[in-house]
Design a protein around this motif. Structure first.
Motif, short mmCIF file in Angstrom:
data_model
loop_
_atom_site.label_atom_id
_atom_site.label_comp_id
_atom_site.label_asym_id
_atom_site.label_seq_id
_atom_site.Cartn_x
_atom_site.Cartn_y
_atom_site.Cartn_z
N VAL A 1 0.91 -1.21 0.17
CA VAL A 1 -0.06 0.07 -0.02
C VAL A 1 0.88 1.28 -0.05
CG1 VAL A 1 -1.85 -1.22 1.25
CG2 VAL A 1 -0.17 -0.04 2.54
N ALA B 1 4.05 5.74 -4.54
CA ALA B 1 5.42 5.63 -5.49
C ALA B 1 6.41 6.54 -4.64
CB ALA B 1 5.25 6.26 -6.73
N GLY C 1 2.50 10.91 4.62
CA GLY C 1 2.01 12.29 4.66
C GLY C 1 2.63 13.35 5.40
N LEU C 2 3.20 12.97 6.73
CA LEU C 2 3.90 13.62 7.41
C LEU C 2 5.17 14.18 6.96
CD1 LEU C 2 3.23 11.64 10.98
CD2 LEU C 2 2.00 13.87 10.27
N ALA D 1 -0.91 -0.65 7.43
CA ALA D 1 -0.90 0.03 6.25
C ALA D 1 -1.49 1.66 6.30
CB ALA D 1 -2.02 -0.73 5.54
N ALA D 2 -2.51 1.69 7.32
CA ALA D 2 -2.70 3.14 7.68
C ALA D 2 -1.75 4.01 8.10
CB ALA D 2 -4.02 3.06 8.73
N ALA E 1 5.77 14.27 3.79
CA ALA E 1 5.60 15.11 2.86
C ALA E 1 5.56 16.70 3.24
CB ALA E 1 4.40 14.55 1.79
N MET E 2 4.79 16.58 4.50
CA MET E 2 4.45 18.06 4.97
C MET E 2 5.52 18.61 5.76
SD MET E 2 0.45 18.09 6.23
CE MET E 2 0.52 16.29 7.11
N LEU F 1 6.58 17.55 8.49
CA LEU F 1 6.08 17.82 10.27
C LEU F 1 6.94 16.75 10.90
CD1 LEU F 1 2.22 18.19 9.82
CD2 LEU F 1 3.87 19.85 10.91
N VAL G 1 4.52 6.97 13.93
CA VAL G 1 3.29 6.77 13.86
C VAL G 1 2.84 5.35 14.53
CG1 VAL G 1 1.00 6.63 12.43
CG2 VAL G 1 3.09 8.29 12.20
N GLY H 1 0.54 4.97 5.29
CA GLY H 1 0.09 6.14 4.27
C GLY H 1 0.20 7.61 5.28
#
Lengths: 231, 231, 231, 231, 231, 231
Positions: A26, A29, A211-212, A203-204, A214-215, A217, A94, A207
Motif C-alpha cells: 500500500v 510511489a 504524509g507527515l 497500512a494506515a 511530505a509536509m 512535520l 506513528v 500512508g
C-alpha cells in the motif's frame, strides 16, 4: 524517496517479514518500507509486562535506524513504546493503533476493534481513550494467542466474521479495525465477507507517515516530547 | 495515478487556486490535485447560515466530479458538508478539519486551533467534540474576516504568533492547527516564528486521502453513509 | 398573543398540517401555532445529504415569516438548520430534538430515543452529544422510511412498543423520545402500552418556545449566533 | 505483620532511602516498609523513554521480592510499570499517582497536581484520565529536574507555594497533590503555607495497600491482569 | 489509637451491629471501630426521598460523636450525606461507595457494582459519575429490598453470582463491588464462587480512613467544605 | 388552569414572596403561581449541610400542597431535593437549576453560571455534570452570602457585570445564568449592562413546568422515581 522503517516490537522475524510485505503493497510511489525488530525481547506482546519489555526494544530499534529512516511506524496494537520513541527519534513516529482508529473515523460513524487475545482489550481501550474515541468505537476480542498468526491468519476468518457481525448488529459498527499486527492478509477476505471497510493499522500508518514526511512535520519538541538522551 | 479533488465550499476562485497550489506541493508522486468550487453560493463561510448554503454547493461539486476523482478533500474549516458528501460521493471524502486534528495528535500532546473569525470558534468546537479531542485541543480565534486571506495571509503572522504563544504558555499547546483554508502560506513563517509544528488541514487531508485510496478504503455503506440519490 | 411558527423542513404539506395540528393541542392560552414548509427541497429528511438541502429551506422559511413570528420551532429530528436559523431569525428558535431530550431529562433518569429510519441514528447521536446527554440516553431505530408516517403512524405502535420495551429492559430507559416529527399520534397509544412518559419533541418545543417569549429571551448575539445577512 | 515493598523505579539509593523513611512515618502498627530500586536503569524518570526503561526495572524488583512482600507500592509519579507489575506480582500493587489522586478526591472538591519537570505534565494527565478525574483535577508543573530533589526538597517551598496559590485562585483547587516521589518533606511546610491538605502519593499508597492486604484483596486474574510468566 | 465511627444512615440496630462487626475484622492494629445510627429516620434507604431523611440523621450522628472520633465512615451505598458530613465533621469522612469504587480500580481494569433494589441504580450512577468512572464500571441490580439483608445476605449468593457472571461475560467486569451496606458476609462466598475480587465498601472505607488519619489529612476547609454551623 | 407551586427551600418568607412575584410576571395566561416555604429549616442554603436540611423541608412542602398543585418548581440553585420530590409528588417537579441550564443552551453556544457565595460552586458543578453540560458552561461566583439578597439584589449589579464580562472574555460565555433564587430583579439591569441573555431559573422553570402540564407529562414511575410512601 521517503524511507519508512516499520518496527515490529516482538522478536519474530517471520512476523516482521509479513508485516513489511503487506505494508509495501500500500505504500505509494517513492516510498520504501523496511521491517525491523529487536534482537532481544519477547516473542509476542500479549500483556502489559511484555509491552514493558518490548518498549525498550522499540527504543533500541529507533536508535539503530535513525540514519536511514524518514519516519517510523510501530507495528504493535496498543502502540507500545510510541510515546517514548517520539522522544528518541529524530523523525516522526506513528503507531498502528492510532493510525487505524483515525482511519476508521473517516469511513464510518461507529466502528469496532477486533483484537486478540482477550486479555489485551485493555490495551486497545487505552489508545481509544487517549484519542477520545469511546463514543465511536467498541473493542472486542477473538481469544487466540498471537502465536497463531505466524504463517498467516486467514484461518481466523470465521471468528473475525462472527465478531464483526455481532458488533454490527449490537453496537452499530460500520467498519472494522484489525487489532493486531500480522492480520493484513485478513483485510481482503473479511471485507468481502462482511461488506464493510476493514482497516489494517500498519497500512494506515504507512500512508499517514508518508504524509507527515511530505509536509515536513516532525514531533513537537516544545515540551512533552523534547529530545531525550538515553544512557 | 490518484486523482484528488479539493472542494473549496465558497465561490472564490482565487482562494480555490491558492488552496490547490499549496496542496500540490505536498502531494506525493503519482497524485494529481485539482481545485474546484461551487458556481453559486457564498463568497466565504463564516457562520452556520453560510455553512448551510455552502454545504449544498459541496454536494453539487461532488456530483459533478465523480467520474475523474479518486478522493475528495473538503477545504473549509468546520468540515461543511463532509458527512453529506460521504453519502453522495462514490469515493472517500476527507475534511480538512478532521485531517488537521488527527495530524496534530500525532506530533504533540496538546495543541491549539487558531481559527478566524471569532464567531466560528463554535464550528471548530463541533469537529473537536465529534472526534472526542476536547482533552488535547483548545480553540482560539484571530478575529479577522476570511476576506482578508484573499491574496495571501502572511500579513497575519504577528496575530497568529501572538495567539500561538499565548496558547503555548497557558494551555500547554505544543503544535498549532491553522483553522481556515487558505492559510497554507503561514505554515512556514509561523512554524519558524514559534518553533513548533504548524498543520495546514488541506495538506494533511491530501496525504490522508492518498492513503485511503492506496488501501482501497471507501466510506462504509453499512448504514449511516449508505448511498443517497438526490433529486 | 405569542405566535409560534413551526417549520417542517421537508416539502410534505400533509406532514406540516399533522405537525401543526398536534402542536396546537398542547399550546397554551394566548398562543397561536402555524405550520410552514419550504416550497422546494426534499420530501423527507433521512440522510445528511437531505439535511443539507432541507437546512437551506429552513432558512428561507425563517426569512419569509419574520414579520409575524415570535418564536420558531424546527420540526425535524436532528435539528436540521437550527443553528443557522438562530443567526437569521430575529426571534428565538427551538429544535424539536433538543426540546425532546431536555424534557425527557426532567421526567426520567435514563431514556431512549426511538428514531427512524436506522440510518439516521447518527443524526440523533449528534444532538445527544452536543447536549452532553450520552450518559442518560440511548438511541435506537425502527427501520421504516419517513414516507410511512404520511397519513398517521399508529400502525407503527407494535414496532415502537417492542423497541421501547427492549430499551427499558436492557438500557434502563424510563421514558421514550419519539425520534421523528409526525409521530404525535403515537404519544397516547405508546404511553398507554408501555406505562412510561412518551415525549413528542414538537409539543415540547412549542412549550419551551412559549416560555422563552414570555421571558423576553432571544438568541445571544454576542458571538456565535450574531446576525447574518444572507445574499 | 504486613510487609510493604516500596519500589523506587530509578537507581538513586538516596531517593529510595528518603522515600522509605517518609513512608514508614505514616505506616500503621504491624506494617513494615522496605524501599528497593533497580540495579540498572535510569537515575531519574523525566520522560517517556526513561519510563520505558524504568518499567523493566520495576518488573525485576517485583520478581526479586515476591517471597517477603505482601503488597508493592510503586513510587514514581506517572505510575510507571504499575499495570505490568500487577501481572507479575503475586500480591496487590498500588501506584503512588492513583493513590494520591484518589486520596485528594476524599478531602476536596477540586485539587491540583504540582509535578516536575514541566515535560512530565503529560504523564500526570495520563493517570488523571485513566481514573476519569479531569473534572476535579488540574495539573501544573514546577520546572526543575528531579535531580534537585536529592538531599531534600524544602528549597522548592516557594515555587510550590506559588503554584498552589495560583491553582487555588484560578482553578478552584482546594488540595494539592505532590507530583513526584521524594517530596514528602514538603508536605508539612507546604500545607502550613497554604492552609489546605497536601497529599504525598507514597504515603497514601502505603495506607491503601495496607487496607488491601487487610481485606485479602489481590489483583483480579480474570482477564487483563492474569498472571504472566516472563522469560 | 485510631477511632473510626461507622454511621449506618438507617435506623436498624441489627444492621449497624452487623456492619460494625464486619468492619472490625479488617481494621488494623490500633484501630477501633464503633457502629452508630440515627435515633429517628427511615428503616432503610431505597429512594432519593429516604436518602434526604437519612442525610439529616447522618449529620446528627456526626455532631454527636465528634469528641471521640478520628474519622467517620458513612455506610450507605450512594454515600448519603457524605458531602454534608464533611462540612460538619471536624475529622475526615469517607463514604463506602467512593471507597469501594476506588478500591476496585486498583485490582481490576473494569468492574461491576451489584446494588439493590433496582430503583437505586441511579444512586450508584451518581457516585460513579462524580468520580468519573463510567468508563471502568457498570451498575446492575439484584431486585430485592434492603429488608431482606437483615439477618444475613448469604441467601442472595445465587442471585449475586448470576449477576456477576453476566457482567463478567458481557461488560468485561473483572471485579465486583457489593452495592449495599450489610453484604459483608457475601464477600467470601461470592469471591469463591466467581473467582474474582469482591469489594465491600465499608471494609474499604475503614482502611482508607485509617490511612487518612495516619497522614494527618482532613477535609479541605478552603472553600466547598468550609465548616458549617448548623442551628 | 395550571397551578404551579414554587417551593423556596429556605424559611425566608420575604424571599418566597419575591420569587413568586417574579415568577408570576412570566407565567402565561391560565397559569397561577403560588410561593411556599418550609415552616422549619434553614434561613438560607449555602452548604451541603444546609441542603440536607432544606431537602426535607422541600419534601414536606410537596406533601402539603399535592391537592392543589399541577407542577412544582424548586427554587434553590443546586436543585436541592428535586430528585426526592419527584418520588413523592404526584405531578411533575422542575428544578430552577436544570431549567436555567437547559434554557441557556437554547440561546447561546457557551454560557456562564454566576452563583453565590463562592463555596456553592460545587453545587452548580453537580447539576452541570448531571446534565452533561461541562463543555458549554463555566461556573463562577460572586462571593456574597444569600442574606444580602433579602430586599433586592440590584446592589450586586456591578459585581455580576464584572463577573459576566470576565467570563465573556475568557471563557467565551454568550449568556448568563443567575445562580441563585431571588435574583430575578437583576435580569433586566444585567442584560442591559452586558448585552447578552440573562436567565433566571425560576422563570425558566415555570415556563417549562407549564409545558409539561400541557403535554400531560409526569415523572416516570418505571423505576428510579417510582412513588415512595414516607413515614
Amino acid at each position: 524517496m521517503t524511507r519508512i522503517t516499520v518496527i515490529n516490537p516482538n522478536t519474530s522475524a517471520e512476523l516482521t517479514d509479513a508485516i513489511a510485505l503487506a505494508a509495501r503493497e500500500v505504500s505509494g510511489a517513492g516510498v520504501t518500507v523496511r521491517g525491523v525488530h529487536p534482537a532481544d525481547g519477547v516473542p509476542s506482546v500479549e500483556s502489559h509486562a511484555e509491552e514493558a519489555i518490548a518498549a525498550v526494544g522499540v527504543l533500541a530499534q529507533v536508535r539503530e535506524h535513525q540514519a536511514d529512516t524518514d519516519a517510523y511506524v510501530v507495528a504493535c496494537f496498543g502502540d507500545t513504546g510510541v510515546q517514548a520513541a517520539r522522544e528518541v527519534a529524530t523523525c516522526p513516529v506513528v503507531g498502528m493503533t492510532e493510525a487505524a482508529l483515525q482511519t476508521a473515523c473517516l469511513v464510518s460513524h461507529r466502528f469496532v476493534v477486533i483484537t486478540l487475545p482477550a486479555r489485551t482489550v485493555a490495551h486497545s481501550d487505552r489508545v481509544v481513550r487517549a484519542l477520545g474515541l469511546e463514543h465511536r468505537c467498541s473493542v472486542v476480542a477473538v481469544d487466540v494467542p498471537v502465536a497463531e498468526l505466524v504463517g498467516g491468519s486467514t484461518h481466523l476468518l470465521d471468528a473475525f466474521t462472527d465478531a464483526a457481525r455481532t458488533a454490527m448488529a449490537e453496537d452499530g459498527a460500520e467498519a472494522v479495525v484489525l487489532g493486531c499486527a500480522g492480520l493484513a492478509d485478513l483485510v481482503g477476505p473479511l471485507s468481502r465477507a462482511i461488506g464493510v471497510p476493514v482497516v489494517d493499522g500498519v497500512a494506515a500508518a504507512v500512508g499517514i507517515a508518508t504524509g507527515l514526511v511530505a509536509m515536513g512535520l516532525n514531533t513537537s519538541r516544545a515540551n512533552t516530547f523534547a529530545a531525550v538522551e538515553l544512557p
